[in-house]
Design an enzyme around this catalytic site. Sequence first.
Site: not given
Length: 269
Positions: A158, A205, A236
């Site tokens: 991330c 995502d 995600h």
Amino acid sequence: MQILYASILGIIVTGALLVGHASADNEKAELEKSPRHGEWVKVTAANGRVINAFVVYPEVKEPATSIIVIHEIFGLTDWIRLVADRLAADGFVAICPDLLSGMGPDGGGTESFDSGDDVRRAIRELPAAQVMSDLDAIQKYVRELPSTNEKVGVSGFCWGGGQTFSYAVHSDTIAAGFVFYGRAVSTEDVPKISAPVYGFYGESDNRINATIDATKAAADTANVTYEPVIYKGVGHAFLRRGMGEDANNAQKAATKAAWERWVSLLQEL
């Protein structure tokens, strides 16, 4: 532009990644019972900043490839340390720095903040140059360990995935970058990358995936190796979710496939 899609069926994985580790309690318990040597170290950057980091060593006979593991926007959590421990189980020296070191209340790191919102806010405010300097220091530290060879990979999840991409632009000494659902750098910066970059993305995502085609095109034009793989049926943060005891079958399978690919790529460095 053709992008690789990973099948999530029929994947056979080694014992390095077991299914079902969701809660923080389970993560902490697994870390505590790990047979591998893990320790906290303090690394000093060129600007004098002291970075708190957790390093885990594999049980191997020869110097090992090392991998830097950059945390999510949640800071240095037990889940990130567990990822490092499992990488060590697969034969790599894994180190995960707390990039919030010294940035919290009373000079603390991730653990010193009162709430997750405070952690996320502090991470968003980290100066980009400081993050790159911290990672330079971590790379230097792990290179100088007697138990490592000359190969250093960098990975992140991330927010950490985005920092991995940025560090691939910044550093010409890493062996590879492994970006897990992190934002890409600008297409203008892609030609500055000298190491191969491997991407791991969830199908659902689009916030992150929307730039994959442009990044791939820029990489191909500049003869930069950028290999994105999109894992079907997940979104995600699929690796963290897929390691959870409440993960669904798609998350578990995508996590297995991604882990197997990651280890294989590291072994080929």
